[in-house]
Design a protein around this motif. Structure first.
Motif, PDB file in Angstrom:
ATOM      1  N   GLU A 115      80.288  14.521  76.011  1.00 11.63           N
ATOM      2  CA  GLU A 115      79.224  15.270  75.327  1.00 11.63           C
ATOM      3  C   GLU A 115      79.690  16.507  74.587  1.00 11.63           C
ATOM      4  OE1 GLU A 115      76.212  16.243  78.217  1.00 11.63           O
ATOM      5  OE2 GLU A 115      75.669  14.144  78.535  1.00 11.63           O
ATOM      6  N   GLY A 116      80.624  17.256  75.139  1.00  9.96           N
ATOM      7  CA  GLY A 116      80.889  18.591  74.581  1.00  9.96           C
ATOM      8  C   GLY A 116      79.642  19.425  74.826  1.00  9.96           C
ATOM      9  N   PHE A 145      79.566  13.826  71.841  1.00 10.12           N
ATOM     10  CA  PHE A 145      78.557  12.774  72.057  1.00 10.12           C
ATOM     11  C   PHE A 145      77.146  13.375  72.046  1.00 10.12           C
ATOM     12  CE2 PHE A 145      76.218   9.848  75.044  1.00 10.12           C
ATOM     13  CZ  PHE A 145      76.401   8.654  74.366  1.00 10.12           C
ATOM     14  N   TYR A 146      77.041  14.650  72.383  1.00  3.83           N
ATOM     15  CA  TYR A 146      75.734  15.311  72.402  1.00  3.83           C
ATOM     16  C   TYR A 146      75.052  15.171  71.037  1.00  3.83           C
ATOM     17  CZ  TYR A 146      72.161  18.758  73.652  1.00  3.83           C
ATOM     18  OH  TYR A 146      70.962  19.371  73.936  1.00  3.83           O
ATOM     19  N   VAL A 197      66.297  17.053  79.733  1.00  2.00           N
ATOM     20  CA  VAL A 197      65.552  15.847  80.121  1.00  2.00           C
ATOM     21  C   VAL A 197      65.341  14.965  78.890  1.00  2.00           C
ATOM     22  CG1 VAL A 197      63.360  14.993  81.047  1.00  2.00           C
ATOM     23  CG2 VAL A 197      64.431  17.035  82.053  1.00  2.00           C
ATOM     24  N   LYS A 198      64.957  15.605  77.800  1.00  2.00           N
ATOM     25  CA  LYS A 198      64.665  14.857  76.568  1.00  2.00           C
ATOM     26  C   LYS A 198      65.930  14.199  76.007  1.00  2.00           C
ATOM     27  CE  LYS A 198      62.777  15.377  71.894  1.00  2.00           C
ATOM     28  NZ  LYS A 198      63.966  14.864  71.207  1.00  2.00           N
ATOM     29  N   PHE A 199      67.041  14.922  76.095  1.00  2.00           N
ATOM     30  CA  PHE A 199      68.290  14.394  75.527  1.00  2.00           C
ATOM     31  C   PHE A 199      68.591  12.982  76.069  1.00  2.00           C
ATOM     32  CE2 PHE A 199      72.955  13.895  76.179  1.00  2.00           C
ATOM     33  CZ  PHE A 199      73.290  13.634  74.850  1.00  2.00           C
ATOM     34  N   TYR A 200      68.468  12.804  77.374  1.00  2.00           N
ATOM     35  CA  TYR A 200      68.807  11.479  77.922  1.00  2.00           C
ATOM     36  C   TYR A 200      67.762  10.427  77.573  1.00  2.00           C
ATOM     37  CZ  TYR A 200      72.622  13.993  80.000  1.00  2.00           C
ATOM     38  OH  TYR A 200      73.754  14.759  80.152  1.00  2.00           O
TER      39      TYR A 200
END
Ligand code: NOJ
Length: 466
Positions: free
Chosen positions: A20-21, A51-52, A92-95
């Motif tokens: 992710e970095g 990856f983020y 939470v939203k990112f995943y």
């Protein structure tokens, strides 16, 4: 020419902290690694493979190259920045976003809850040596099971043995403690209990999907026929393999495992104390694992050793600099005539076949196996966007052949995830140890398919190992 089953998963593996970095972005809380790497001053986990921000591109590459499964992990401290309590909605939203993107392409996603990255607030209180962390982990897991019903495959932990030993034996992971076998054993046991608790919670609450654990299992062989070498291999195996598989599938430790543990403790002035109630939890979970994930890269040949502890980790890729001698367990030697990588990892595909057959024999309640990591760290040569990584192709071919042989001989292996999907950050090696199907230019964050990516695409399309 070997074939793999029609419904086999040809995956690629990643982990949050390595891919992710963005370690300080999106409300993410700190992990012990941030400070540890800053102090060490060799490299940082930023930018990693970004990856983020780049996950849409990485998942699109998967779909273009036949990669129909992805392993990723949730960074606990993106969800709970302090490990417990306050929730970070951005994390939470990112995943959710990542999972939705993978769904677009029909990619199966295996989600690991913990891949070496305990939130710092909990780590500083003793990490998994502190029993409160087990409660915090169970709460975090429950939150994820309820928040992400779209996840089909959950993994509790990634590589409990390397966590315990890298943290408290080799000292190459934070907190950097060396040769403390008491801590190694407590960490192994507590994490296995945490795994069992979370499996029981998952099954008792009736969440949908499957749950398992990923163990690093590297086969041990005696360096010679001498009885003391045979015994050394037995001890090394007992701590690194049997202990974990017994806890996972037998609900407790077998007599032989405990005898080995006692011998190792006596030589190292170490001790253990396992609370009785832990075995109730392990026993309840032992038939509830839907699958076992195996990370396997190498095997070890072990010789008796009773001198002082002396481990040197080759974290630079200078071939021949690694050494591993643990008092009262053994010395891992380089076997004449066997190839090894620049990081001194022996290439021995027979080891994977033998391991799979042994699990079928000794732990018949295993249900299903996924090879959740295998791959070759290599100093890829980048020539104008062309990366000819034949040694990696050769490595994958040989190991996949072992998998195909084991399937033929009755082991239920359902998928393979190459480590790594794209080049990622490596904990103790930084950025020069590359594993990816896709080369990452860490400055521009451009991706370039390697020769192995084309080879893998053909494999995924034909299910044939060429
Ligand atoms: C195992 C670990 O899960 C992963 O994080 C690591 O980078 C690879 N092996 C390669 O060493």
């Amino acid at each position: 020419m070997k074939k793999l089953p029609e419904d086999f998963i040809f995956g690629g593996a990643t982990a949050a902290y390595q891919a992710e970095g963005a370690t300080k972005e999106g409300g993410k809380g700190p992990v012990a690694w941030d400070e540890f790497l800053e102090k060490q001053g060799r490299f940082l986990a930023d930018p990693a493979s970004d990856f983020y921000h780049k996950y849409p591109e990485d998942l699109e590459l998967c779909s273009m190259f036949g990669v129909n499964g992805v392993r990723l992990s949730i960074a606990w401290s993106r969800i709970f920045p302090e490990g417990t309590g306050r929730i970070n909605p951005e994390g939470v939203k990112f995943y959710h976003d990542v999972l939705a993107e993978a769904k677009k392409y029909g990619i199966k996603v295996f989600v690991t809850l913990h891949h070496f990255d305990t939130p710092k607030a909990l780590f500083d209180q003793g990490d998994f040596l502190n029993r409160d962390t087990l409660d915090a982990f169970a709460d975090y897991a429950k939150f994820c099971f309820e928040e992400y019903p779209e996840v089909e495959y959950w993994t509790t932990f990634n590589e409990i043995y390397p966590i315990a030993t890298n943290q408290y034996l080799l000292g190459i992971f934070p907190p950097g403690i060396k040769y403390d076998l008491t801590k190694v054993i407590a960490c192994l046991h507590n994490m296995m209990v945490a795994h069992a608790r979370v499996v029981n919670l998952f099954k008792e609450n009736g969440y949908s999907g499957q749950i398992g654990v990923v163990h690093s299992l590297e086969t041990k062989y005696p360096a010679s026929d001498a009885p003391e070498d045979i015994h050394a291999a037995f001890l090394d195996d007992a701590l690194s393999i049997r202990f974990l598989l017994d806890a996972t599938y037998k609900g407790g430790y077998s007599k032989e495992t405990l005898e080995a543990l006692d011998e190792i403790c006596a030589a190292n002035n170490a001790s253990y104390d396992f609370p009785e109630e832990d075995f109730v939890e392990l026993e309840k979970a032992k038939d509830r694992n839907d699958y076992l994930g195996i990370n396997h890269y190498s095997s070890h040949f072990v010789k008796a050793y009773n001198g002082e502890n002396a481990i040197h980790h080759n974290g630079t890729g200078d071939k021949g600099t690694g050494s591993y001698k643990v008092k009262g367990i053994g010395e891992r030697i380089y076997k004449e005539g066997l190839e090894r990588t620049d990081w001194d990892w022996l290439i021995y595909p027979q080891g994977l076949y033998d391991l799979l057959m042994r699990i079928k024999r000794d732990y018949p309640n295993y249900k299903a196996i996924y090879i959740t990591e295998n791959g070759m760290g290599y100093k890829d040569d980048f020539k104008n966007g062309i990366i000819m990584d034949e040694p990696r192709i050769d490595y994958i071919r040989k190991y996949l052949t072992s998998v195909a042989d084991a399937i033929e001989d009755g082991v239920n292996v359902k998928g393979y995830f190459l480590w790594s999907l794209m080049d990622v950050f490596s904990w103790s090696n930084g950025y020069n140890k590359r594993y990816g199907l896709f080369f990452v230019d860490f400055e521009t964050q451009e991706r370039y398919p390697k020769e192995s990516a084309y080879w893998y695409k053909h494999l995924a399309e034909t299910k044939t190992i060429l």
